[in-house]
Design an enzyme around this catalytic site. Sequence first.
Site, PDB file in Angstrom:
ATOM      1  N   HIS A 120       0.856  -1.195   0.000  1.00  0.00           N
ATOM      2  CA  HIS A 120       0.000   0.000   0.000  1.00  0.00           C
ATOM      3  C   HIS A 120       0.887   1.239   0.000  1.00  0.00           C
ATOM      4  O   HIS A 120       1.276   1.749   1.045  1.00  0.00           O
ATOM      5  CB  HIS A 120      -0.910  -0.016   1.231  1.00  0.00           C
ATOM      6  CG  HIS A 120      -1.980   1.032   1.214  1.00  0.00           C
ATOM      7  ND1 HIS A 120      -3.315   0.730   1.060  1.00  0.00           N
ATOM      8  CD2 HIS A 120      -1.924   2.379   1.329  1.00  0.00           C
ATOM      9  CE1 HIS A 120      -4.039   1.833   1.093  1.00  0.00           C
ATOM     10  NE2 HIS A 120      -3.202   2.863   1.258  1.00  0.00           N
ATOM     11  N   HIS A 130       1.298   4.954  -2.243  1.00  0.00           N
ATOM     12  CA  HIS A 130       0.845   5.872  -3.289  1.00  0.00           C
ATOM     13  C   HIS A 130       2.061   6.494  -3.954  1.00  0.00           C
ATOM     14  O   HIS A 130       2.916   7.075  -3.277  1.00  0.00           O
ATOM     15  CB  HIS A 130      -0.053   6.952  -2.687  1.00  0.00           C
ATOM     16  CG  HIS A 130      -1.349   6.418  -2.182  1.00  0.00           C
ATOM     17  ND1 HIS A 130      -2.475   6.312  -2.974  1.00  0.00           N
ATOM     18  CD2 HIS A 130      -1.698   5.933  -0.960  1.00  0.00           C
ATOM     19  CE1 HIS A 130      -3.466   5.803  -2.265  1.00  0.00           C
ATOM     20  NE2 HIS A 130      -3.015   5.553  -1.034  1.00  0.00           N
ATOM     21  N   HIS A 188      -9.766   1.265  -0.898  1.00  0.00           N
ATOM     22  CA  HIS A 188      -9.624   1.974   0.375  1.00  0.00           C
ATOM     23  C   HIS A 188     -10.980   1.996   1.082  1.00  0.00           C
ATOM     24  O   HIS A 188     -11.992   2.366   0.488  1.00  0.00           O
ATOM     25  CB  HIS A 188      -9.188   3.418   0.138  1.00  0.00           C
ATOM     26  CG  HIS A 188      -7.748   3.591  -0.197  1.00  0.00           C
ATOM     27  ND1 HIS A 188      -7.129   2.939  -1.238  1.00  0.00           N
ATOM     28  CD2 HIS A 188      -6.777   4.367   0.372  1.00  0.00           C
ATOM     29  CE1 HIS A 188      -5.855   3.298  -1.300  1.00  0.00           C
ATOM     30  NE2 HIS A 188      -5.617   4.161  -0.325  1.00  0.00           N
ATOM     31  N   GLU A 192     -11.019   3.664   6.836  1.00  0.00           N
ATOM     32  CA  GLU A 192     -10.039   4.612   7.364  1.00  0.00           C
ATOM     33  C   GLU A 192     -10.831   5.783   7.945  1.00  0.00           C
ATOM     34  O   GLU A 192     -10.930   5.938   9.156  1.00  0.00           O
ATOM     35  CB  GLU A 192      -9.088   5.084   6.261  1.00  0.00           C
ATOM     36  CG  GLU A 192      -8.023   6.055   6.737  1.00  0.00           C
ATOM     37  CD  GLU A 192      -7.177   6.613   5.598  1.00  0.00           C
ATOM     38  OE1 GLU A 192      -6.110   7.160   5.893  1.00  0.00           O
ATOM     39  OE2 GLU A 192      -7.602   6.544   4.420  1.00  0.00           O
ATOM     40  N   ASP A 236       1.799   3.869   3.175  1.00  0.00           N
ATOM     41  CA  ASP A 236       0.783   4.757   2.603  1.00  0.00           C
ATOM     42  C   ASP A 236       1.425   5.884   1.791  1.00  0.00           C
ATOM     43  O   ASP A 236       1.636   5.746   0.593  1.00  0.00           O
ATOM     44  CB  ASP A 236      -0.111   5.298   3.724  1.00  0.00           C
ATOM     45  CG  ASP A 236      -1.479   5.766   3.240  1.00  0.00           C
ATOM     46  OD1 ASP A 236      -1.802   5.562   2.054  1.00  0.00           O
ATOM     47  OD2 ASP A 236      -2.230   6.315   4.053  1.00  0.00           O
ATOM     48  N   ASP A 237       1.695   7.017   2.426  1.00  0.00           N
ATOM     49  CA  ASP A 237       2.350   8.173   1.795  1.00  0.00           C
ATOM     50  C   ASP A 237       3.485   8.597   2.731  1.00  0.00           C
ATOM     51  O   ASP A 237       3.347   9.563   3.494  1.00  0.00           O
ATOM     52  CB  ASP A 237       1.360   9.333   1.628  1.00  0.00           C
ATOM     53  CG  ASP A 237       0.109   8.928   0.878  1.00  0.00           C
ATOM     54  OD1 ASP A 237       0.098   9.027  -0.361  1.00  0.00           O
ATOM     55  OD2 ASP A 237      -0.869   8.507   1.530  1.00  0.00           O
TER      56      ASP A 237
END
Length: 335
Positions: free
Chosen positions: A19, A21, A199, A202, A280-281
């Site tokens: 996961h 981005h 997604h 969250e 994630d990021d």
Amino acid sequence: MIDEERLARILDLPKVELHLHHEGAAPPAFIRGLAQEKSVDLTGVFDEHGAYAYRDFVHFLSVYEAATQVLQTPQDYYRLTKAVLEESAANGVIYSETFLSPDFCGGSDVGAWREYLHAIREAADEAEKTDGIVLRGIITCIRHFGPEKAKASALCAAETAGDWIVGFGIAGDENKGKPRDFSYAFDMAREAGLRLTAHAGEFGGARSVYDAVTDLGVERIGHGVRAIEDLRVVDMLAEKGIVLEVCPGSNVTLGVFPSFAAHPIERLRERGVTVTVSTDDPPFFHTTMKREYEHLARTFGWDEETLTEIARNSANAAFCDDTTRAAILKRLETT
């Protein structure tokens, strides 16, 4: 308490990330450098220390999209891919799946998307040779861009599906629309042989996880952690073998949970849900894969055996072909 010698061994473990981005993994210095080259004004994107600056999740999405303004050509994505994979490899990642949106790569035009994809793959092939990291792509539509744009992204996915573009998913603001609004795009991707993730759970509650599974037919959920609010949904995930792409550092930074100690990853795992760990990021959330491993070791006492199991879960849940999976599993066992 975990001793420092053992922690060092844990941090050195080979890792698998599902996961990530692509634009969200861009080092801030890389984006600032491109902005200077192109004379793009990114006022408000960075704080006084040069880090990405945002107030909350919705503002984060705005800042993310503002930063992508400097990524204007396939060559920019070639350079981005090199920078992202260099950072991942430095953190011991041996296999990664990255989320790519054609909305940011040629405006979801299939012809333009192919040019961007060629550049990304070229950089990925070079990184595999030099750093030993394997990359595969998952195309994501952007939820708050709406169902019609999602269809265009799905067409790009279907037209380039194969050994490298291996999945399709949806990201963005979970509070915009319902999963079923995007059924057409997911059906198109499924028919092209792509595997599916979404997604959910969250900023949407447990019901968003249930809806993503039942309405879109996904086999993985990005985040999914708020399923813990309804144990019936947790048990459904366990029974169906739905894998969660958990990003603890992201969840804590964005305030989904107040601390690592409050994060439900261990409770989900104890309940029989297959969990994986990702960033994630990472620069947005001040994390790396090593940092995630350190927090999990210190907070929950996860040792080398547990974290190797997590990496094995990730490899088994990866959307790559079986030959690639076997090679990754072998590296996990022999390193």
